[in-house]
Design a protein around this motif. Structure first.
Motif, PDB file in Angstrom:
ATOM      1  N   TYR A 151       0.880  -1.120  -0.186  1.00 44.26           N
ATOM      2  CA  TYR A 151       0.033   0.043   0.121  1.00 44.26           C
ATOM      3  C   TYR A 151       0.890   1.263   0.134  1.00 44.26           C
ATOM      4  O   TYR A 151       0.567   2.188  -0.759  1.00 44.26           O
ATOM      5  CB  TYR A 151      -0.947   0.077   1.320  1.00 44.26           C
ATOM      6  N   LYS A 152       1.997   1.440   0.800  1.00 46.12           N
ATOM      7  CA  LYS A 152       2.923   2.260   0.754  1.00 46.12           C
ATOM      8  C   LYS A 152       3.368   2.414  -0.733  1.00 46.12           C
ATOM      9  O   LYS A 152       3.595   3.707  -1.320  1.00 46.12           O
ATOM     10  CB  LYS A 152       3.981   1.994   1.748  1.00 46.12           C
ATOM     11  N   LEU A 153       3.720   1.320  -1.344  1.00 48.22           N
ATOM     12  CA  LEU A 153       4.490   1.731  -2.822  1.00 48.22           C
ATOM     13  C   LEU A 153       3.350   1.890  -3.733  1.00 48.22           C
ATOM     14  O   LEU A 153       3.675   2.804  -4.723  1.00 48.22           O
ATOM     15  CB  LEU A 153       4.881   0.279  -3.134  1.00 48.22           C
ATOM     16  N   SER A 154       2.093   1.755  -3.511  1.00 50.29           N
ATOM     17  CA  SER A 154       1.067   2.186  -4.246  1.00 50.29           C
ATOM     18  C   SER A 154       0.889   3.558  -4.199  1.00 50.29           C
ATOM     19  O   SER A 154       0.899   4.376  -5.205  1.00 50.29           O
ATOM     20  CB  SER A 154      -0.237   1.400  -3.916  1.00 50.29           C
ATOM     21  N   SER A 155       0.977   4.086  -2.970  1.00 48.01           N
ATOM     22  CA  SER A 155       1.024   5.565  -2.620  1.00 48.01           C
ATOM     23  C   SER A 155       2.161   6.271  -3.458  1.00 48.01           C
ATOM     24  O   SER A 155       1.993   7.373  -3.892  1.00 48.01           O
ATOM     25  CB  SER A 155       0.779   5.943  -1.220  1.00 48.01           C
ATOM     26  N   ALA A 156       3.383   5.743  -3.233  1.00 45.63           N
ATOM     27  CA  ALA A 156       4.566   6.244  -3.920  1.00 45.63           C
ATOM     28  C   ALA A 156       4.230   6.317  -5.574  1.00 45.63           C
ATOM     29  O   ALA A 156       4.708   7.225  -6.245  1.00 45.63           O
ATOM     30  CB  ALA A 156       5.820   5.520  -3.718  1.00 45.63           C
ATOM     31  N   LEU A 177       1.836   8.799   4.054  1.00 48.31           N
ATOM     32  CA  LEU A 177       1.354   9.573   4.958  1.00 48.31           C
ATOM     33  C   LEU A 177       0.704  10.741   4.416  1.00 48.31           C
ATOM     34  O   LEU A 177      -0.334  11.282   4.854  1.00 48.31           O
ATOM     35  CB  LEU A 177       2.644  10.025   5.943  1.00 48.31           C
ATOM     36  N   LEU A 178       1.035  11.433   3.463  1.00 43.80           N
ATOM     37  CA  LEU A 178       0.606  12.362   2.853  1.00 43.80           C
ATOM     38  C   LEU A 178      -0.775  12.082   2.174  1.00 43.80           C
ATOM     39  O   LEU A 178      -1.821  12.961   2.183  1.00 43.80           O
ATOM     40  CB  LEU A 178       1.526  13.102   1.603  1.00 43.80           C
ATOM     41  N   GLU A 179      -0.845  10.953   1.548  1.00 44.79           N
ATOM     42  CA  GLU A 179      -1.853  10.533   0.768  1.00 44.79           C
ATOM     43  C   GLU A 179      -2.892  10.136   1.943  1.00 44.79           C
ATOM     44  O   GLU A 179      -4.292  10.647   1.733  1.00 44.79           O
ATOM     45  CB  GLU A 179      -1.715   9.244   0.202  1.00 44.79           C
ATOM     46  N   PHE A 180      -2.509   9.693   3.169  1.00 45.02           N
ATOM     47  CA  PHE A 180      -3.555   9.214   4.036  1.00 45.02           C
ATOM     48  C   PHE A 180      -4.193  10.678   4.617  1.00 45.02           C
ATOM     49  O   PHE A 180      -5.232  10.680   5.029  1.00 45.02           O
ATOM     50  CB  PHE A 180      -2.880   8.598   5.113  1.00 45.02           C
ATOM     51  N   MET A 189       8.606  17.005  -0.019  1.00 44.14           N
ATOM     52  CA  MET A 189       7.743  16.150  -0.927  1.00 44.14           C
ATOM     53  C   MET A 189       7.042  17.187  -1.666  1.00 44.14           C
ATOM     54  O   MET A 189       6.841  17.111  -2.886  1.00 44.14           O
ATOM     55  CB  MET A 189       7.048  15.057  -0.267  1.00 44.14           C
ATOM     56  N   LEU A 190       6.134  17.817  -1.021  1.00 49.60           N
ATOM     57  CA  LEU A 190       5.065  18.670  -1.554  1.00 49.60           C
ATOM     58  C   LEU A 190       5.790  20.027  -2.132  1.00 49.60           C
ATOM     59  O   LEU A 190       5.198  20.144  -3.347  1.00 49.60           O
ATOM     60  CB  LEU A 190       4.315  19.283  -0.289  1.00 49.60           C
ATOM     61  N   LEU A 194       0.429  21.493   3.289  1.00 42.99           N
ATOM     62  CA  LEU A 194       0.519  20.632   4.616  1.00 42.99           C
ATOM     63  C   LEU A 194      -0.085  21.388   5.934  1.00 42.99           C
ATOM     64  O   LEU A 194      -0.622  20.636   6.640  1.00 42.99           O
ATOM     65  CB  LEU A 194       2.181  20.545   4.794  1.00 42.99           C
ATOM     66  N   TYR A 195       0.156  22.693   5.953  1.00 42.19           N
ATOM     67  CA  TYR A 195      -0.335  23.198   7.228  1.00 42.19           C
ATOM     68  C   TYR A 195      -1.987  22.798   7.268  1.00 42.19           C
ATOM     69  O   TYR A 195      -2.452  22.570   8.417  1.00 42.19           O
ATOM     70  CB  TYR A 195      -0.183  24.722   7.372  1.00 42.19           C
TER      71      TYR A 195
END
Length: 516
Positions: free
Chosen positions: A71-76, A131-134, A170-171, A185-186
């Motif tokens: 799932y983490k790799l899918s987010s990446a 984490l960003l996608e979540f 990342m952003l 992000l804020y």
């Protein structure tokens, strides 16, 4: 072979640290991601060890968490598609960019990371994407689903944190602007924290820079509960109290030293002399050797030595240490003494006791399925990172002290002090009573003052005084009462035997006849 490779990697890391200037940018970054102290880990390891997803290096290689890696790799992959579409960049370009920040990543972790720079960069890229996608999905749904609870617990754990500047980078790489990255992000972090925070936010952090200066997500939660201004105020008050106590202690020592002069010394020599010691102990020896006293001693040993031995053997030294409860009565006990409770929609620093109204004001706390993990890890983080008063830990100890049973939890729920989203009031009581102690003692002036005021009011009530007297001198001395009852019974039995042998009844009857 592997050991030689690790040693060579370590040598290279040391050479780079000492000979190059790569570490200069990490000097301003304090350690913020700690290992959980063993004294806290013993009691509830599941509250500190991730069960579904690993973020960062501490738990990355645990086989039981590999299922979540896909799932983490899918987010990446989805993040890669976005940067390719918007910036025409590859994920390798991002990894190369993150590799330059290797010293900064290493500086955040208390434990040495035995990985090379490229591995750390890839790890941060994948974990940050997840984490960003979540957070993005969480912001869109604006609520906590049952499937999210497990992941939320994991991302709130101290050992499972990743630096916030990793998310920012990342952003920034995706959006092409640092300011836009920080603002985005804020917004995500503040929306998430409002849902997760166990208290209503004490202050609205409109300062993007202040939020972005937080080390990680758990640090941001701690900032929202314990603002930096309040930390410095309590540190100053604690320092003043320590100076006052030190001054009073020095004065006391001076008085003692003045008293320790010749007359006292002479009196001490007389008291410790052998003749006086013999005279003082002689009556005790005579009394202790009387037949009746010996019988009582033997009976007491027979009755209570086994109980004492059982109690001592029941204390398992391998049991985890529990919090030493603050000396304060429970909610029900305070109610019986005439103390009321009232909820306030503010934070910990609004706790107070109004003696005139006999009202104890406590902030409303929201208990979700993930709250226990959040509370425990906030206590652990505060214990590891703060050199001043452990304010949040002291609050946890206060709640642990006043909540003993489900009746206590029920009353606080009815008063709106505890918003319970758990299964029952008993679960709330178990949550507070199961909280483990901090790794060090602390004083928090404003909370200690409130606790003292409550105790003084409680102990000053005549009902409490009578109850304590009865408990201490009557019900509390059950062993002495038992001994007295046994002695009385033995005396009556002896009297019965004596009378049966010497016809006491006839003697009393004859004496009564003569009197008439």
């Amino acid at each position: 072979m592997d050991q030689n490779f690790d040693e060579q990697r370590w040598i290279i890391h040391i050479q780079r640290t000492l000979d190059e200037d790569l570490e200069e940018q990490s000097d301003e970054i304090p350690v913020s991601i700690f290992n959980i102290p063993k004294t806290l880990m013993l009691h509830s390891p599941d509250s500190y060890i991730p069960q579904q997803v690993a973020l960062g290096p501490y738990h990355h290689w645990r086989p039981e968490l590999y299922e979540m890696e896909r799932y983490k790799l899918s987010s990446a992959k989805r993040f890669r598609k976005q940067i390719q579409k918007e910036q025409s960049l590859k994920l390798q370009n991002l990894v190369d960019h993150l590799t330059k920040s290797e010293p900064m990543f290493r500086a955040c972790y208390h434990k040495y990371i035995n990985l090379n720079g490229e591995t750390i960069a890839w790890m941060m890229a994948v974990d940050s994407s997840f984490l960003l996608e979540f957070l993005q999905i969480f912001v869109k749904e604006s609520k906590i689903s049952s499937a999210d609870n497990g992941i939320i617990k994991d991302i709130l754990m101290l050992e499972n944190q990743i630096p916030l500047f990793s998310l920012t980078k990342m952003l920034e790489f995706q959006l092409g602007s640092l300011d836009e990255a920080k603002n985005t992000l804020y917004a995500m972090l503040m929306t998430f924290c409002k849902e997760i925070l166990p208290f209503k936010m004490t202050q609205e952090l409109n300062n993007v820079h202040e939020v972005m200066s937080c080390a990680h997500l758990l640090d941001l939660l701690y900032l929202l509960i314990i603002p930096k201004s309040e930390r410095s105020t309590q540190t100053m008050l604690e320092a003043e109290e320590q100076e006052t106590e030190k001054f009073e202690e020095n004065n006391f020592l001076k008085i003692i030293s003045n008293l320790r002069k010749a007359p006292v010394s002479l009196t001490k020599r007389i008291l410790i002399s052998k003749p006086v010691q013999f005279m003082l102990t002689l009556p005790c020896k005579i009394i202790s050797n009387l037949p009746g006293v010996i019988l009582v001693k033997q009976f007491e040993y027979f009755c209570f030595s086994q109980e004492k031995e059982t109690t001592e053997n029941g204390n398992n030294i391998n049991q985890p240490p529990f919090m030493e409860e603050i000396e304060i009565p429970s909610v029900i006990e305070l109610l019986r003494a005439g103390i009321n409770f009232s909820a306030i929609n503010e934070g910990i620093f609004s706790i107070k006791f109004d003696e005139k109204m006999a009202t104890f004001y406590l902030p409303t706390i929201i208990l979700h399925l993930s709250t226990e993990v959040a509370l425990r890890n906030l206590v652990a983080y505060e214990s590891c990172s703060e050199s001043g008063p452990l304010i949040f830990t002291r609050y946890i100890e206060l709640m642990n002290g006043i909540i003993d049973t489900k009746e206590d939890a029920k009353f606080l729920r009815e008063k709106g002090i505890v918003l319970n989203h758990l299964k029952s009031d008993e679960d709330v009581a178990n949550l507070w009573n199961g909280m483990s102690r901090s790794i060090r003692l602390t004083k928090v002036p404003f909370l200690d003052k409130v606790i003292e005021e409550v105790n003084n009011y409680y102990n000053g009530r005549w009902k409490v005084r009578i109850g304590k007297f009865m408990a201490q001198h009557v019900f509390g001395s059950w062993q002495s009462l038992t001994l007295m009852a046994v002695i009385t019974l033995l005396f009556l039995m002896s009297l019965q035997v004596f009378c049966s042998m010497f016809s006491c009844g006839r003697l009393f009857q004859h004496h009564h006849t003569r009197m008439n």
